[in-house]
Enzyme design. Structure first.
Site, PDB file in Angstrom:
ATOM      1  N   MET A  74      12.207 -17.564  -4.639  1.00 27.05           N
ATOM      2  CA  MET A  74      11.044 -17.864  -5.475  1.00 27.05           C
ATOM      3  C   MET A  74       9.976 -18.646  -4.724  1.00 27.05           C
ATOM      4  O   MET A  74       8.781 -18.367  -4.839  1.00 27.05           O
ATOM      5  CB  MET A  74      11.485 -18.645  -6.717  1.00 27.05           C
ATOM      6  CG  MET A  74      10.359 -18.841  -7.720  1.00 27.05           C
ATOM      7  SD  MET A  74      10.842 -19.782  -9.163  1.00 27.05           S
ATOM      8  CE  MET A  74      11.950 -18.648  -9.979  1.00 27.05           C
ATOM      9  N   ARG A 128      -5.557   9.553 -18.498  1.00 27.82           N
ATOM     10  CA  ARG A 128      -5.206   8.162 -18.706  1.00 27.82           C
ATOM     11  C   ARG A 128      -6.209   7.495 -19.639  1.00 27.82           C
ATOM     12  O   ARG A 128      -5.841   6.881 -20.622  1.00 27.82           O
ATOM     13  CB  ARG A 128      -5.167   7.453 -17.342  1.00 27.82           C
ATOM     14  CG  ARG A 128      -4.664   6.047 -17.364  1.00 27.82           C
ATOM     15  CD  ARG A 128      -4.775   5.399 -15.995  1.00 27.82           C
ATOM     16  NE  ARG A 128      -6.168   5.184 -15.592  1.00 27.82           N
ATOM     17  CZ  ARG A 128      -6.540   4.373 -14.613  1.00 27.82           C
ATOM     18  NH1 ARG A 128      -5.632   3.701 -13.918  1.00 27.82           N
ATOM     19  NH2 ARG A 128      -7.810   4.232 -14.295  1.00 27.82           N
ATOM     20  N   TYR A 164      19.975 -15.989  -0.096  1.00 26.99           N
ATOM     21  CA  TYR A 164      20.732 -15.476  -1.254  1.00 26.99           C
ATOM     22  C   TYR A 164      21.435 -14.168  -0.922  1.00 26.99           C
ATOM     23  O   TYR A 164      20.885 -13.310  -0.237  1.00 26.99           O
ATOM     24  CB  TYR A 164      19.776 -15.203  -2.415  1.00 26.99           C
ATOM     25  CG  TYR A 164      19.330 -16.424  -3.179  1.00 26.99           C
ATOM     26  CD1 TYR A 164      20.241 -17.236  -3.842  1.00 26.99           C
ATOM     27  CD2 TYR A 164      17.977 -16.727  -3.264  1.00 26.99           C
ATOM     28  CE1 TYR A 164      19.814 -18.338  -4.569  1.00 26.99           C
ATOM     29  CE2 TYR A 164      17.537 -17.825  -3.995  1.00 26.99           C
ATOM     30  CZ  TYR A 164      18.464 -18.630  -4.646  1.00 26.99           C
ATOM     31  OH  TYR A 164      18.034 -19.706  -5.358  1.00 26.99           O
ATOM     32  N   LYS A 219     -12.639  -6.606 -11.858  1.00 24.63           N
ATOM     33  CA  LYS A 219     -11.573  -6.773 -12.862  1.00 24.63           C
ATOM     34  C   LYS A 219     -10.420  -7.583 -12.254  1.00 24.63           C
ATOM     35  O   LYS A 219     -10.352  -7.755 -11.026  1.00 24.63           O
ATOM     36  CB  LYS A 219     -11.089  -5.391 -13.316  1.00 24.63           C
ATOM     37  CG  LYS A 219     -10.499  -4.532 -12.195  1.00 24.63           C
ATOM     38  CD  LYS A 219     -10.337  -3.083 -12.636  1.00 24.63           C
ATOM     39  CE  LYS A 219      -9.774  -2.235 -11.502  1.00 24.63           C
ATOM     40  NZ  LYS A 219      -9.828  -0.787 -11.832  1.00 24.63           N
TER      41      LYS A 219
HETATM   42  C1  LIG Z   1     -10.497  -0.124 -10.794  1.00 25.62           C
HETATM   43  C2  LIG Z   1     -11.533   0.919 -11.017  1.00 25.62           C
HETATM   44  C3  LIG Z   1     -12.489   1.192 -10.030  1.00 25.62           C
HETATM   45  C4  LIG Z   1     -12.445   0.583  -8.648  1.00 25.62           C
HETATM   46  O1  LIG Z   1     -11.491   1.268  -7.883  1.00 25.62           O
HETATM   47  P1  LIG Z   1     -11.189   0.880  -6.341  1.00 25.62           P
HETATM   48  O2  LIG Z   1     -10.218   1.915  -5.921  1.00 25.62           O
HETATM   49  O3  LIG Z   1     -10.617  -0.483  -6.365  1.00 25.62           O
HETATM   50  O4  LIG Z   1     -12.476   0.951  -5.616  1.00 25.62           O
HETATM   51  C5  LIG Z   1     -13.512   2.068 -10.340  1.00 25.62           C
HETATM   52  N1  LIG Z   1     -13.556   2.672 -11.549  1.00 25.62           N
HETATM   53  C6  LIG Z   1     -12.638   2.445 -12.507  1.00 25.62           C
HETATM   54  C7  LIG Z   1     -12.739   3.153 -13.808  1.00 25.62           C
HETATM   55  C8  LIG Z   1     -11.588   1.584 -12.273  1.00 25.62           C
HETATM   56  O5  LIG Z   1     -10.669   1.384 -13.219  1.00 25.62           O
END
Ligand SMILES: *Cc1c(COP(=O)(O)O)cnc(C)c1O
Length: 368
Positions: free
Chosen positions: A309, A139, A261, A42
């Site tokens: 930046m 969640r 800054y 992802k």
């Molecule tokens: C992001 C995610 C993972 C992977 O988690 P890591 O800690 O990066 O290994 C696995 N399962 C779900 C549902 C996630 O959202």
């Protein structure tokens, strides 16, 4: 250190080692004693570029991939025509046809999504889906009431090819947190009362919690990209990213000058400042101001003043002058100072350092 011609106009060079990602995949898979190992890609493979990373993982033997969003899955499908692609955030209203068209597996997170997929299956035959049971994160996934209803009314799953029942660990990086066992037990209790389907619980850190957590399919993400899944112990993963940024100016300073800054850094002694072309627009977080470090001329030097930046300033007074030249490079991330180290200095986690890595860096892929 000279730069390849294509990088001449870039402030920083990000090198991503695809062989290291493949090696990390094999390390995780080999710990699973037969359970399958998916890869979570992802957020553009945690910022590293899914179109390069996913084929490298596929070549290493990975056949199941998780993304968060439908749009990410559609991009991934173009790279991997035959992989199994799961979409964690699941079936948003009206998206079922796109899931079918691109042969994607939705992770169903509530009774409404289950119903929508079941209706989609009614006119196209049985279609695969995963089911997410929330065992404590509160969640995403079916909460206790939804799970109880599904158990009482199993016909809600009729026609769905349930290819995975999953849950997500809250605190897997803390092996001694009793929450891990609590979630494992809750998950087992619910799975026992649902139609039989392969189970999946472990993220990266979950892989290191022992065989009870492996079930049928693990879902590591961060560890593939070099984040330490067992904080506090030596990192079993190979480093994946190297980030070097150009030294654009060197200047002599002395008291009572200030740097950057807000004049937050007050020069006390005669010394030398290097200005380096990386900033918060590149994912070098502003929260690192006054507490970061990097490697210049073989010496670890402190970042001083605020992150701006496009630039940071570092105190290079202790670097031998023959090792300093404008146009040279400072190492921001490398084998000896990885994403977890920079995260510590920035008050965050390696995950955020990775996903923040800028689009402005010149990117080089090595390996695979
Ligand atoms: C992001 C995610 C993972 C992977 O988690 P890591 O800690 O990066 O290994 C696995 N399962 C779900 C549902 C996630 O959202």
């Amino acid at each position: 250190m000279s730069s390849p011609p294509a990088a001449r106009g870039a402030g920083a060079i990000l090198t991503i080692d695809l062989d290291a990602i493949a090696a990390n995949y094999r390390t995780l898979r080999d710990r699973l004693d037969g359970a399958a190992c998916a890869a979570v890609v992802k957020a553009d493979a945690y910022g590293l570029g899914v179109e390069a990373v996913a084929p490298a993982l596929h070549k290493a033997g990975c056949r199941r991939f998780f993304v968060a969003l439908l749009d990410e899955a559609i991009v991934l499908r173009r790279c991997l025509p035959d992989a199994e692609i799961f979409v964690i955030i699941g079936l948003l209203p009206g998206t079922a046809p796109a899931f079918r068209e691109h042969r994607l597996v939705p992770v169903l997170n509530d009774l409404g999504q289950i119903e929508e997929w079941r209706r989609g299956c009614a006119d196209s035959g049985s279609l695969p889906a995963a089911l997410h049971i929330d065992t404590g994160m509160n969640r995403l996934g079916l909460g206790p009431e939804d799970s109880a209803r599904l158990i009482a009314e199993p016909e809600r799953l009729a026609g769905i090819d349930l290819c995975c029942v999953m849950s997500h660990l809250i605190h897997a990086e803390a092996a001694d947190d009793p929450l891990n066992q609590t979630q494992l037990a809750r998950f087992a209790a619910i799975r026992d009362r649902l139609p039989a389907a392969p189970g999946s619980l472990a993220n990266s850190s979950g892989v290191f919690l022992g065989p009870a957590f492996h079930l049928d399919l693990a879902r590591p993400g961060a560890a593939l990209y070099g984040v330490n899944p067992i904080p506090g112990a030596p990192n079993p993963m190979r480093n994946v990213v190297r980030l070097t940024a150009r030294i654009v100016q060197l200047r002599d300073v002395d008291s009572p000058m200030t740097v950057g800054y807000g004049a937050t850094h007050k020069v006390v002694n005669k010394g030398k400042i290097a200005t380096i072309s990386i900033g918060y627009a590149d994912g070098y977080l502003r929260s690192t101001s006054g507490r970061g470090s990097c490697l210049v001329g073989g010496v670890r030097v402190p970042m001083v003043g605020r992150v701006s930046m496009d630039l940071i300033t570092v105190d290079v007074s202790n670097v031998p002058s023959q090792n300093l030249e404008p146009g040279g490079f400072a190492e921001i991330l490398g084998d000896d100072f990885g994403v977890d180290d920079l995260a510590r200095e920035s008050g965050t986690i390696g995950y955020e350092i990775l996903t923040a890595l800028g689009r402005r860096h010149h990117r080089r892929y090595v390996g695979a």
